[in-house]
Motif scaffolding. Sequence first.
Motif, PDB file in Angstrom:
ATOM      1  N   ASP A 103      44.474  37.845  37.025  1.00 21.91           N
ATOM      2  CA  ASP A 103      44.588  38.153  35.568  1.00 21.91           C
ATOM      3  C   ASP A 103      43.634  39.576  35.250  1.00 21.91           C
ATOM      4  O   ASP A 103      43.065  40.203  35.861  1.00 21.91           O
ATOM      5  CB  ASP A 103      44.201  37.266  34.611  1.00 21.91           C
ATOM      6  N   GLU A 104      43.917  40.177  34.035  1.00 22.32           N
ATOM      7  CA  GLU A 104      43.118  41.150  33.490  1.00 22.32           C
ATOM      8  C   GLU A 104      41.601  41.099  33.635  1.00 22.32           C
ATOM      9  O   GLU A 104      40.923  42.268  33.433  1.00 22.32           O
ATOM     10  CB  GLU A 104      43.599  41.665  32.093  1.00 22.32           C
ATOM     11  N   MET A 105      41.101  39.867  33.426  1.00 15.93           N
ATOM     12  CA  MET A 105      39.636  39.669  33.365  1.00 15.93           C
ATOM     13  C   MET A 105      39.167  39.836  34.753  1.00 15.93           C
ATOM     14  O   MET A 105      37.710  40.138  34.792  1.00 15.93           O
ATOM     15  CB  MET A 105      39.208  38.183  33.052  1.00 15.93           C
ATOM     16  N   THR A 106      39.916  39.693  35.730  1.00 12.43           N
ATOM     17  CA  THR A 106      39.265  39.888  37.270  1.00 12.43           C
ATOM     18  C   THR A 106      39.782  41.174  37.969  1.00 12.43           C
ATOM     19  O   THR A 106      39.355  41.362  39.008  1.00 12.43           O
ATOM     20  CB  THR A 106      39.877  38.533  38.082  1.00 12.43           C
ATOM     21  N   ARG A 107      41.025  41.753  37.479  1.00 14.21           N
ATOM     22  CA  ARG A 107      41.696  42.875  38.178  1.00 14.21           C
ATOM     23  C   ARG A 107      40.740  44.019  37.961  1.00 14.21           C
ATOM     24  O   ARG A 107      40.368  44.451  36.952  1.00 14.21           O
ATOM     25  CB  ARG A 107      43.006  43.195  37.577  1.00 14.21           C
ATOM     26  N   MET A 108      40.694  44.874  39.093  1.00 13.48           N
ATOM     27  CA  MET A 108      39.963  46.188  38.917  1.00 13.48           C
ATOM     28  C   MET A 108      40.973  47.345  38.728  1.00 13.48           C
ATOM     29  O   MET A 108      42.337  47.209  39.084  1.00 13.48           O
ATOM     30  CB  MET A 108      39.255  46.521  40.238  1.00 13.48           C
ATOM     31  N   HIS A 109      40.550  48.098  37.715  1.00 10.61           N
ATOM     32  CA  HIS A 109      41.382  49.194  37.070  1.00 10.61           C
ATOM     33  C   HIS A 109      41.083  50.456  37.749  1.00 10.61           C
ATOM     34  O   HIS A 109      39.722  50.860  37.707  1.00 10.61           O
ATOM     35  CB  HIS A 109      41.387  49.034  35.482  1.00 10.61           C
ATOM     36  N   ARG A 110      41.666  51.236  38.222  1.00 16.14           N
ATOM     37  CA  ARG A 110      41.333  52.665  38.711  1.00 16.14           C
ATOM     38  C   ARG A 110      41.437  53.698  37.791  1.00 16.14           C
ATOM     39  O   ARG A 110      42.190  53.669  36.767  1.00 16.14           O
ATOM     40  CB  ARG A 110      42.305  53.024  39.969  1.00 16.14           C
ATOM     41  N   PRO A 111      40.600  54.733  37.968  1.00 15.21           N
ATOM     42  CA  PRO A 111      40.362  55.843  36.991  1.00 15.21           C
ATOM     43  C   PRO A 111      42.052  56.467  37.005  1.00 15.21           C
ATOM     44  O   PRO A 111      42.715  56.371  38.003  1.00 15.21           O
ATOM     45  CB  PRO A 111      39.604  56.895  37.570  1.00 15.21           C
ATOM     46  N   GLY A 112      42.329  56.933  35.640  1.00 18.35           N
ATOM     47  CA  GLY A 112      43.747  57.310  35.583  1.00 18.35           C
ATOM     48  C   GLY A 112      44.761  56.195  35.217  1.00 18.35           C
ATOM     49  O   GLY A 112      45.621  56.754  34.841  1.00 18.35           O
ATOM     50  N   GLU A 113      44.572  55.109  35.475  1.00 14.78           N
ATOM     51  CA  GLU A 113      45.576  54.021  35.010  1.00 14.78           C
ATOM     52  C   GLU A 113      45.380  53.663  33.423  1.00 14.78           C
ATOM     53  O   GLU A 113      44.355  53.940  32.856  1.00 14.78           O
ATOM     54  CB  GLU A 113      45.040  52.505  35.589  1.00 14.78           C
ATOM     55  N   LYS A 114      46.448  53.337  32.908  1.00 15.99           N
ATOM     56  CA  LYS A 114      46.457  52.824  31.515  1.00 15.99           C
ATOM     57  C   LYS A 114      45.477  51.683  31.241  1.00 15.99           C
ATOM     58  O   LYS A 114      45.559  50.683  31.838  1.00 15.99           O
ATOM     59  CB  LYS A 114      47.981  52.436  30.952  1.00 15.99           C
TER      60      LYS A 114
END
Length: 64
Positions: A2-13
């Motif tokens: 889920d969004e609480m545990t997912r890592m987001h990379r620079p440049g992603e929305k």
Amino acid sequence: MDEMTRMHRPGEKVPASGIYECTCGQGHRFTSTDVLGHTFPPVPHECSGVGWNLLTPAHAERSP
């Protein structure tokens, strides 16, 4: 994942408004208050992290 545990990379929305913390563990923060069209910034220059994790959602009742 889920969004609480997912890592987001620079440049992603940015998927949800909130406070994101860098993955380095040194407390670098990115606050997103206007999600539409925003992308994650690069991690700080002096940082060893590779992305951002959601720390605190802006609107918990509407978070994914």
